[in-house]
Enzyme design. Sequence first.
Site, mmCIF file in Angstrom:
data_model
loop_
_atom_site.group_PDB
_atom_site.id
_atom_site.type_symbol
_atom_site.label_atom_id
_atom_site.label_comp_id
_atom_site.label_asym_id
_atom_site.label_seq_id
_atom_site.Cartn_x
_atom_site.Cartn_y
_atom_site.Cartn_z
ATOM 1 C CB SER A 127 -0.898 -0.001 1.253
ATOM 2 O OG SER A 127 -1.514 1.250 1.434
ATOM 3 C CE1 TYR A 152 -3.467 -0.058 5.358
ATOM 4 C CE2 TYR A 152 -3.868 -2.407 5.642
ATOM 5 C CZ TYR A 152 -3.656 -1.301 4.822
ATOM 6 O OH TYR A 152 -3.646 -1.478 3.462
ATOM 7 C CE LYS A 156 -1.495 -4.252 3.423
ATOM 8 N NZ LYS A 156 -1.736 -5.582 2.817
HETATM 9 C C1 WQD Z 1 -9.768 9.137 1.093
HETATM 10 C C2 WQD Z 1 -9.935 10.639 1.286
HETATM 11 C C3 WQD Z 1 -10.289 11.271 3.557
HETATM 12 C C4 WQD Z 1 -14.187 9.377 4.042
HETATM 13 C C5 WQD Z 1 -7.063 4.251 3.311
HETATM 14 C C6 WQD Z 1 -5.886 3.445 3.757
HETATM 15 C C7 WQD Z 1 -5.226 2.828 2.565
HETATM 16 C C8 WQD Z 1 -6.243 2.003 1.840
HETATM 17 C C9 WQD Z 1 -7.380 2.912 1.371
HETATM 18 C C10 WQD Z 1 -6.396 -0.282 2.551
HETATM 19 C C11 WQD Z 1 -9.202 11.151 2.507
HETATM 20 C C12 WQD Z 1 -11.511 11.598 2.711
HETATM 21 C C13 WQD Z 1 -12.970 9.803 3.535
HETATM 22 C C14 WQD Z 1 -15.210 10.318 4.319
HETATM 23 C C15 WQD Z 1 -13.769 12.071 3.547
HETATM 24 N N1 WQD Z 1 -6.740 0.990 2.684
HETATM 25 N N2 WQD Z 1 -12.778 11.138 3.302
HETATM 26 N N3 WQD Z 1 -14.955 11.638 4.054
HETATM 27 O O1 WQD Z 1 -7.502 7.149 4.023
HETATM 28 O O2 WQD Z 1 -6.688 7.634 1.643
HETATM 29 O O3 WQD Z 1 -6.609 5.298 2.511
HETATM 30 O O4 WQD Z 1 -7.964 3.468 2.551
HETATM 31 O O5 WQD Z 1 -5.629 -0.776 1.790
HETATM 32 O O6 WQD Z 1 -4.167 2.017 3.006
HETATM 33 O O7 WQD Z 1 -4.965 4.315 4.363
HETATM 34 O O8 WQD Z 1 -8.801 6.335 1.997
HETATM 35 O O9 WQD Z 1 -11.161 6.471 1.338
HETATM 36 O O10 WQD Z 1 -10.584 6.584 3.815
HETATM 37 O O11 WQD Z 1 -10.061 8.517 2.342
HETATM 38 O O12 WQD Z 1 -13.557 13.282 3.327
HETATM 39 O O13 WQD Z 1 -16.329 9.986 4.779
HETATM 40 O O14 WQD Z 1 -11.320 10.911 1.503
HETATM 41 O O15 WQD Z 1 -10.033 12.320 4.486
HETATM 42 O O16 WQD Z 1 -8.718 12.446 2.218
HETATM 43 P P1 WQD Z 1 -7.367 6.731 2.609
HETATM 44 P P2 WQD Z 1 -10.230 6.934 2.407
#
Ligand code: WQD
Length: 339
Positions: A127, A152, A156
């Site tokens: 990741s 998490y 990785k």
């Molecule tokens: C994306 C963006 C949030 C939800 C994580 C893990 C990564 C992988 C994917 C497993 C961010 C914003 C989110 C919401 C929002 N996981 N957001 N409102 O955090 O980039 O990655 O998930 O493999 O390893 O770290 O993904 O989809 O949670 O967030 O504004 O209700 O959307 O702040 O900027 P993230 P995400």
Amino acid sequence: MSKQILVTGGTGFIGSHTVVELQNSGFEVVIVDNLSNSKVEVLKQIQEISGILPKFEQFDLTDKQKVKDFFQRYPDLDAIIHFAASKAVGESVEKPLMYYNNNLNSLMNIMECMIEYKVPNLVFSSSCTVYGQPDRLPVTEQTPRKEAESPYGNTKTICEDIIRDTIAAYSGLKGIALRYFNPIGAHATAKIGELPLGVPNNLIPFLTQTVAGIRPELSVFGNDYDTPDGSAIRDYIHVVDLAKAHVVAIERLLTNKNKKNYEYFNVGTGNGVSVLEIIKSFERATGEKVPHKIVVRRAGDIEKIYADTSLANEELGWKAESTLDETLLSAWKWQKHIM
Ligand code: WQD
């Protein structure tokens, strides 16, 4: 005789899409999954898409004896794609020992059996979280890894190093770590996608559930970042493009085209997109409105990351093909299909 590939976590979101692409490329697939974060019905959906029901065994990969028994029953494996892991960032902060136990022991059990049963090839689901908040963008594979933002993410990083050190110690082993950015969307048939298990942590499932009326409003976690519109930037990649990258990685190993025994590749689109841009793109692609509000930043979030994908483009001959609008439309089609 087609090559036989073990896919751990193969009923999961990325795993199931990869199984379909492997089958479409003529590989025989056996899935091992404990169904802790997926459903057995996914097997039938895979068969509806590819016409082939993958072999399936249900057990927990932290059970070393069960892993050994499996390898004894499948002595002709040509390669392994290891997806099986716990992957919720927030949950890992609350339950670090569960994450270290599951994610590290599963991998170590797999690798011990690779050595014992002479299975030479491993593709590992890594990741971009290993980069933390990069100092320079886009990130290349040479960008130094940083202190993980969560247990998490740390699993990785540690798993990448377990693979590196084990391959160095045992000749005959070779591997590829694919560093995913943000996998989103669903198969064009809408028969497989990201299963909604509980309240979604990730942006796209929460967004589509909001538009579907399941959630009242999408919270945008911060608009005070140092980005053009203030919201955080990520590299969102269609899960089918990501799945195809696994097939080319397997083919690279099976045909000995790898240049080192252990290689890493960034698997993203190379485009940084903000949360507010995602909302605009979704509304343009679907004609639906996304009820949303700006709230404070989410703890642990980084500001911006997106990939330099030139190594995967050149070495794997792979490039993400779907546009953001197409990808978001596939997510919406999936949401409507599962309602
Ligand atoms: C994306 C963006 C949030 C939800 C994580 C893990 C990564 C992988 C994917 C497993 C961010 C914003 C989110 C919401 C929002 N996981 N957001 N409102 O955090 O980039 O990655 O998930 O493999 O390893 O770290 O993904 O989809 O949670 O967030 O504004 O209700 O959307 O702040 O900027 P993230 P995400």
